[in-house]
Structures are given as structure tokens and as C-alpha cells.
Design an enzyme around this catalytic site. Sequence first.
Site, mmCIF file in Angstrom:
data_model
loop_
_atom_site.group_PDB
_atom_site.id
_atom_site.type_symbol
_atom_site.label_atom_id
_atom_site.label_comp_id
_atom_site.label_asym_id
_atom_site.label_seq_id
_atom_site.Cartn_x
_atom_site.Cartn_y
_atom_site.Cartn_z
ATOM 1 N N SER A 160 0.623 -1.274 0.145
ATOM 2 C CA SER A 160 -0.129 0.129 0.109
ATOM 3 C C SER A 160 0.861 1.593 0.078
ATOM 4 O O SER A 160 2.010 0.746 0.577
ATOM 5 C CB SER A 160 -0.913 -0.738 0.958
ATOM 6 N N LYS A 208 -4.589 -6.299 3.710
ATOM 7 C CA LYS A 208 -4.630 -5.041 2.479
ATOM 8 C C LYS A 208 -5.728 -4.515 1.891
ATOM 9 O O LYS A 208 -6.362 -4.075 1.602
ATOM 10 C CB LYS A 208 -3.716 -5.850 0.986
ATOM 11 N N HIS A 254 -7.798 -3.618 4.612
ATOM 12 C CA HIS A 254 -7.215 -2.167 4.323
ATOM 13 C C HIS A 254 -8.551 -0.414 3.190
ATOM 14 O O HIS A 254 -7.794 0.297 3.900
ATOM 15 C CB HIS A 254 -5.680 -1.859 4.305
ATOM 16 N N ASN A 255 -7.725 -1.382 2.418
ATOM 17 C CA ASN A 255 -8.464 -0.871 1.342
ATOM 18 C C ASN A 255 -10.427 0.053 1.692
ATOM 19 O O ASN A 255 -10.417 1.000 1.823
ATOM 20 C CB ASN A 255 -8.773 -1.284 -0.266
ATOM 21 N N GLU A 308 -10.011 2.251 4.065
ATOM 22 C CA GLU A 308 -9.793 3.677 3.102
ATOM 23 C C GLU A 308 -10.992 4.748 3.120
ATOM 24 O O GLU A 308 -10.768 5.160 2.756
ATOM 25 C CB GLU A 308 -8.253 3.359 2.396
#
Length: 487
Positions: free
Chosen positions: A138, A192, A195-196, A199
Site C-alpha cells: 500500500s 490489504k 485496509h483498502n 480507506e
Amino acid sequence: MPSTDATATIGLTGLAVMGRNLARNIARHGHTIAVHNRTHARTTALLDEFGDEPQESGGAFIGTESLEDFVAAIQQPRAVVIMVKAGEATDAVIDELVPLLDEGDIVVDAGNAHFTDTLRRQQALEERGLHFVGMGVSGGEVGALEGPSIMVGGSDHAYEVLGPIMESIAAQVDGTPCCAHVGPDAAGHFVKMVHNGIEYADMQLIAESYDLLRSVAGLEPAEIADVFDEWNRGDLESFLIEMTADVLRHVDAATGSPFVDVVRDAAEQKGTGRWTVQSALDLGVPITGIAEATFARSLSGHTAQREAARAVFSTSPDEQRVDVDRDAFVDQVRAALYASKVVAYAQGFDQIAAGAEEQGWDVDLGQTATIWRGGCIIRAQFLDRIKEAYSDEPDLTTLLTTPYFAEAVKDGVDSWREVVAVAARGGVPVPAFASSLSYFDGLRRERLPASLIQALRDNFGAHTYQRTDKHGTFHTTWAGDRSETEI
Ligand code: 2AM
């Protein structure tokens, strides 16, 4: 000239922007890296432009034209990083690469693969004696070059080879690399993905804050930029808050208008938000903040429906203006943003915990917060607090109830309610704020109306229910004499 000497400690194929920047970052940190791309021109372009760059560090590029030369240039056990477009291209490269590799070699997919693809690829490669590592990277193009946050999956053995290189190129915060072996097989890509998703929620909450300050309180974009700058000096300090101030201050050169006003209001997505929500539905984890953020992007893109609705239910800016004390309202929005953000992160961490449990991965949630402190898009001061919360209590039920976050939410709850109420009265959509507040209220409620839902389900479908006063599973004969039987 391609070299066939095995002098590289790592190789990378796929030299579009992300791959090229990652390769430069690796070489700059003193590693000799073999580089390859299907279209050779990209390899020569990298060497022409940046071939000398790593010299100072003792690193180097080894440019190769064929995949055979590429593989031959890497020392065994080979670590081969693939950085191509996620999906078919990844499978195509793996298929070409695998016959050239030797037992014990490590294939690393650094793209944004869906974690189920990573599970499939890992199984297939394991059968051939190869290690497969799904690695989440990232930080975008700049992060890839200057220090990303790296979430590594795969085996312990693969991390022994790969870890030191990746830790050296990752962002460093307080001397700690933002790179870790988060868990086995697809754990890196799963983390990940979430995480996105976080976001998405973070950005939606910021966008709602901006909308409220502008539509309700009548602040201009440049004034809102000042507000975000100020927020960036407190608990909300983060990359995205800082960037919001920058974007809101930017003026379009062609029209002289605030830049935010000339950008079409239809948000796009590459799919990781959708994947996060799909996975959460499968796991039964209520990630309402991320889901609302994903749906808000969808809504923004439904241009025809928006036009039709506008024609029938027109709004005027005056309708949305509410007579509020500007300074007080700014502070209420800040508190609402922080509380909603705590909820979004708590939900995201719940999803990682649930995904890890389902897959049998041992994922250290505190460590996950640690490696998001730098390099990645959601990097924030606040992650230190999450790290501490999980260090104090690794099996935490929810982040919301830890002393620091509980205090923040308690302090902000009146503001949070006020902001959501003002938004509802003014007709300003705040799906992430409102759903986060509902989530909080749902969790803390003594009794939920789920009891009625259970009763209805038993009535129409004999789905049974449990009682509050005794153990067991029951059914009422709704169509008959309404007697209750224990199942
Ligand atoms: P290219 O430069 O030859 O197009 C992003 O698209 C990167 O993925 C590029 O480096 C691209 O190579 C590479 N790529 C895409 N599809 C590929 C495939 N099927 N095989 C190998 N590389 C591929």
C-alpha cells in the site's frame, strides 16, 4: 546485455509504474535485483533512466530480456516478485514462470489479488514444491518508491528470505518497519483488502464532513481547508486529512474555481471496497462504515437515477443551510468524524479477526496497526492507539470499549447525534456518519428489536427462537392453538 550469472538476491517482473518504483526502491536499498518485463522496452527504459541510481547504496539492476535469463540471474532459493495487473495477467505470468523455477523458490504476487485467488495459487504452487506469497503493498506509486506499507502472507520460510529485503524498503516509523509477516498463505492479501475497505470509509467520512461544513454551515472550500489543517494538528492527524486540506485549497487553473467544484461527482472504485464488503457478508461481520462508503460511491455513479430524482424532489442550497454557530458546528463535525472513524476501524479489525479465525491464520492485530502507521494511504497518528489497545489486550472483543476509544466516543457522542440530526433535517446525506452512530447505538442497546424478527421468522417459517428466561429452542404453533413446543 542480459546476464545469466546468478547474482541477484531478488527478481521483479512487471515494470509498469508500481513495479518499476518498487524495483528502484529495492535497488536503492543496496539489493541487486533482476528486472524483467514482457515488453522489453520497459526494462531498457528503467535501466536508461535509473540504471545508475542504486550505485551509492551498493545495489544494482540486472536487466533481462527473456524470462529464462531473468530466472537464471536470481540466486537460489529465488525470490521472484510479480507486479502485474491482478487477475488473468498474474496467472499468465505464474504459468510461464513456474516451469523455469526450482523446488524451494518463492513466487511473490505483489498485486492487489483477491485473497481467494491467492489461496488457489498457493495450493497449486505448493504442489510443485514452490512457495507462494501474496503480498499487499500500500502507498500508491510514491509509496512504492519511497517506502510502502507491506503486508506479507505465505510461509515462515518464505518470509525468512523475503522479509529482510521488504523490511528494508518499507516506510519506517519510530525505527520500526511498516512491513510484517501478517500470517500464512493469503493473510497478506486479506489484510490489504480490509485496509483498502477502511480507506473507503475514511474517505467517505472526510467527504461527508466537507459536505456538512459547506452545505450546512456555508464555509468555502478554502476555509474548510483551514479547518482540516487544524484537525491535522490533533487526534485526527493523518495523511488523508492533510491531503484533504491540500485538495480543498487547490484552485482550478482553467476556470479559477475551487478544484473540488470542477471535478465530476461520480466516484469510482477498482473493486477492493466491494471485495471487503462481500467478504464481510460471508463472515457475518457488520462493517457498516465500509459498506456505506462503497454504496455511496455506487450511488454517486448512478447519474440517470440522480437526475430523475432531482427532477421530482429538487433541493435548493438554502434548504440545507441550518442556522448553526459556525465554530461550534465545526467542532461537532470533528467529534462526529473521530467517533465514526473509531467505529470504521473497529469494524475493519473485527473483519480481520473473523477472516483470520475462519482461515486458521494467526494474525496479530496490534502488529497490523503498527505497519499501517507509515507508507500507506490510511497512515495516521491514531493507529498508535490501536496498536496499544491490542498490545494491552490481544483478544479484545471490540476496539470501541478500550479506555482511550471509549472516552473519545463518550466525549463526542452528543456532537455526533447533533451532526447526524442536523444533516437529516437539512437533507444532507451522511450515510457513513449515520450508520456508524446506529452501529454504536445498536451495540450498546439493552434489548434490540431482533426479538421481533425472531418471532416473525418463527411465525412464517417455523424458524424457532430462544427464550430469555430458559435454555432451549422453541416453536409456537402460530396457525394452531399457539402452544409452545421445545425443539
Ligand atoms: P507489458 O509492459 O508487456 O504490457 C501492467 O500492465 C504490467 O503488467 C505491465 O508490465 C505489463 O507488461 C504486465 N502484463 C500484463 N499482462 C501480462 C501478461 N499476460 N504477461 C506478462 N506481463 C503482463
